[in-house]
Write an enzyme that holds these catalytic residues in place. Structure first.
Site, short mmCIF file in Angstrom:
data_model
loop_
_atom_site.label_atom_id
_atom_site.label_comp_id
_atom_site.label_asym_id
_atom_site.label_seq_id
_atom_site.Cartn_x
_atom_site.Cartn_y
_atom_site.Cartn_z
N PHE A 67 0.99 -1.06 -0.04
CA PHE A 67 0.01 0.07 0.01
C PHE A 67 0.91 1.16 -0.05
O PHE A 67 1.77 1.49 0.82
CB PHE A 67 -1.01 0.08 1.28
CG PHE A 67 -2.00 -0.87 0.93
CD1 PHE A 67 -1.77 -2.31 1.34
CD2 PHE A 67 -3.37 -0.69 0.83
CE1 PHE A 67 -2.82 -3.45 1.15
CE2 PHE A 67 -4.50 -1.42 0.74
CZ PHE A 67 -4.18 -2.72 0.79
N GLY A 70 -1.18 8.55 -0.18
CA GLY A 70 -0.68 9.68 0.30
C GLY A 70 0.76 9.67 -0.19
O GLY A 70 1.27 9.33 -1.36
N PRO A 180 11.16 -7.46 15.59
CA PRO A 180 12.53 -7.24 16.07
C PRO A 180 12.64 -6.78 17.40
O PRO A 180 13.69 -6.77 18.01
CB PRO A 180 13.15 -6.42 15.07
CG PRO A 180 12.04 -5.67 14.40
CD PRO A 180 10.88 -6.43 14.43
N GLU A 245 -2.33 -4.58 13.17
CA GLU A 245 -1.37 -5.40 13.92
C GLU A 245 -1.77 -5.95 15.10
O GLU A 245 -1.50 -7.12 15.37
CB GLU A 245 -0.08 -4.64 14.05
CG GLU A 245 1.15 -5.44 14.49
CD GLU A 245 2.40 -4.46 14.75
OE1 GLU A 245 3.33 -4.61 13.75
OE2 GLU A 245 2.27 -3.77 15.88
C1 5GW Z 1 0.16 7.49 7.55
C2 5GW Z 1 0.12 8.13 9.08
C3 5GW Z 1 0.09 7.23 10.06
C4 5GW Z 1 0.68 6.05 9.81
C5 5GW Z 1 0.50 5.22 8.40
C6 5GW Z 1 0.39 6.05 7.41
C7 5GW Z 1 0.18 5.44 6.13
C8 5GW Z 1 0.58 4.09 5.94
C9 5GW Z 1 -0.10 6.26 4.99
O1 5GW Z 1 -0.28 7.47 4.99
N1 5GW Z 1 0.04 5.72 3.72
C10 5GW Z 1 0.51 4.45 3.83
O2 5GW Z 1 0.51 4.00 2.40
N2 5GW Z 1 0.47 3.61 4.46
C11 5GW Z 1 0.68 2.15 4.46
O3 5GW Z 1 0.50 1.46 5.84
C12 5GW Z 1 2.33 1.92 3.99
O4 5GW Z 1 2.20 0.86 3.19
C13 5GW Z 1 3.05 1.53 5.14
O5 5GW Z 1 4.05 1.04 5.28
C14 5GW Z 1 1.84 0.94 5.95
C15 5GW Z 1 2.01 0.80 7.57
O6 5GW Z 1 2.25 2.35 7.90
P1 5GW Z 1 3.83 2.58 8.62
O7 5GW Z 1 4.75 1.93 7.77
O8 5GW Z 1 3.88 4.05 8.58
O9 5GW Z 1 3.85 2.11 9.86
P2 5GW Z 1 5.14 1.79 11.01
O10 5GW Z 1 4.54 0.99 12.17
O11 5GW Z 1 5.98 0.62 9.85
O12 5GW Z 1 5.92 2.92 11.05
#
Ligand code: 5GW
Ligand code: MN
Length: 296
Positions: A67, A70, A180, A245
Site C-alpha cells: 500500500f 498519500g 524485532p 497489527e
Molecule cells: C500514515 C500516517 C500514520 C501511519 C501510517 C500512514 C500511512 C501508511 C500512509 O499515509 N500511507 C500508507 O500507504 N501507509 C501504508 O501503511 C504503507 O504501506 C505503510 O508501510 C503501512 C504501515 O504504516 P507505517 O509503515 O507508517 O507504520 P510503521 O509502524 O511501520 O511505522
C-alpha cells in the site's frame, strides 16, 4: 528431473557414523521450531537451492501486496527495485500496488515472469483508516479471483527494502514474522472489550503487521477475520492499540502460523543488528514522519 543432492544432511540426521563435514545445517543459538512444531526460519537452517528446486517443479505463483497511500508513494521505487533483486528471484511474482496516486507509481523494469498491477484506492486523511482498510482490500483482492493468478500471497509495508534473499523458504499455510523488538515490549491489545484482546501472560511471539502471508485461503481467512473484528470493535467505539497489527496478533495467537519467519524478514534500518541475525533480508527504512504522514 533430479533435485540437487543434500545427502550429507540426511546422513547426519539418520546415521550417527556419517562424516561431520559437508552441508551440515542448523543453529544452536536460536529457536528453530515452535512448541506447535512450526519451523522458525533463520539463515543457516535451510538449503535455498534444494527448496527452490522443489518449488520450481510446482510452478508456483507469488502475489505481493503493498500500500502506498498519500506521500508513501515515495517509498515505492526502492521497494520495487530491491524486490526485483531479492524477492522470489526466478519465480512468477505479481506485485499489487494499492494507491490513491496511480500516476506517482514509478516505472520499474521487471524481469520475465514478474509483473506489477496498480489498484486505485480512495485517499483517507485518518491514518487509522488507511491501516484498517488494508485488511479489507487484501480480502477483496483475493476474492476477485486471485486464485487464477497466484498460489501464495505476502502483504508487505512499503516503507521498507530488501537486502537479502526472501524466497521459497518463507512459504507456508499461514506465515508470520517475529517483530524485532524485545519480548518485554510486546504491545498486545490488553483491554478485554476489544476483539484483539490477548490476556496477560498469553502470546507466543509478537508478529509484525508489516509482513505476513501464506496461501490465498489462509490469508483470506486472516484478513476477513481481522477486518470484521476491527469493524465490530469500531461499532462499539473501541480501536485496538496497534489497529490491524493488534488484530493480526490476536488471530495468530488463536490460529498458530504453520511457519514463522525470524526478524531477518523485517528488521529496522535504525536498529543495530542483533548477533543472532546473520542476514537482514528485509527492513523498514528510516522515515521522516513529519514529511510523509498526513496531518492528524
Ligand atoms: C500514515 C500516517 C500514520 C501511519 C501510517 C500512514 C500511512 C501508511 C500512509 O499515509 N500511507 C500508507 O500507504 N501507509 C501504508 O501503511 C504503507 O504501506 C505503510 O508501510 C503501512 C504501515 O504504516 P507505517 O509503515 O507508517 O507504520 P510503521 O509502524 O511501520 O511505522
Ligand atoms: Mn512500516
Amino acid at each position: 528431473s533430479q533435485l540437487p543432492g543434500d545427502s550429507m544432511w540426511f546422513g547426519l540426521t539418520l546415521v550417527s557414523s556419517a562424516p561431520t563435514s559437508g552441508s551440515k545445517r542448523g543453529r544452536t543459538d536460536v529457536v528453530m521450531v515452535t512448541p506447535w512444531l512450526a519451523p522458525v526460519v533463520w539463515e543457516g537452517t535451510f538449503n535455498p537451492n534444494l527448496l527452490d528446486s522443489i518449488y520450481k517443479l510446482k510452478n508456483i505463483r507469488i502475489a505481493a501486496t503493498v500500500f502506498a497511500v498519500g506521500k508513501y508513494t515515495i517509498f515505492l521505487k526502492n521497494f520495487l527495485e530491491t524486490a526485483e533483486q531479492h524477492f522470489f528471484v526466478g519465480f512468477q511474482v505479481h506485485v499489487y500496488v494499492f494507491t490513491d496516486r496511480p500516476l506517482d507509481v514509478p516505472q520499474v523494469k521487471m524481469s520475465a515472469g514478474r509483473q506489477l498491477t496498480v489498484r486505485s484506492v480512495p485517499n483517507s486523511q485518518r491514518w487509522q483508516e488507511i491501516s484498517a482498510r488494508r485488511m479489507e482490500l487484501i480480502q477483496k483482492l483475493i476474492e476477485d479471483n486471485l486464485h487464477s493468478y497466484a498460489d501464495y500471497i505476502f502483504c508487505l509495508d512499503v516503507d521498507s527494502q530488501f537486502h537479502g534473499r526472501w524466497g521459497t523458504e518463507s512459504l507456508g499455510g499461514l506465515v508470520g514474522v517475529i517483530h524485532p523488538d524485545d519480548r518485554s515490549r510486546f504491545p498486545y491489545e490488553r483491554r478485554p472489550e476489544s476483539r484483539a484482546y490477548v490476556a496477560p501472560g498469553e502470546g507466543d511471539f509478537y508478529y509484525c503487521g508489516g509482513a505476513f502471508g501464506g496461501t490465498l485461503e489462509e490469508v483470506h481467512l486472516l484478513t476477513k477475520t481481522c477486518h470484521t473484528n476491527f469493524i465490530d470493535d469500531a461499532k462499539e467505539g473501541i480501536e485496538a492499540a496497534w489497529q490491524e497489527e493488534s488484530h493480526l496478533n490476536r488471530y495468530m495467537w488463536i490460529n498458530k502460523p504453520s511457519k514463522v519467519l525470524s526478524p531477518e524478514y523485517l528488521w529496522q534500518d535504525f536498529k543495530p543488528r542483533n548477533p543472532e541475525v546473520h542476514l537482514v533480508r528485509f527492513s523498514g527504512v528510516i522515515k521522516n514522519y513529519a514529511a510523509i504522514r498526513p496531518n492528524v
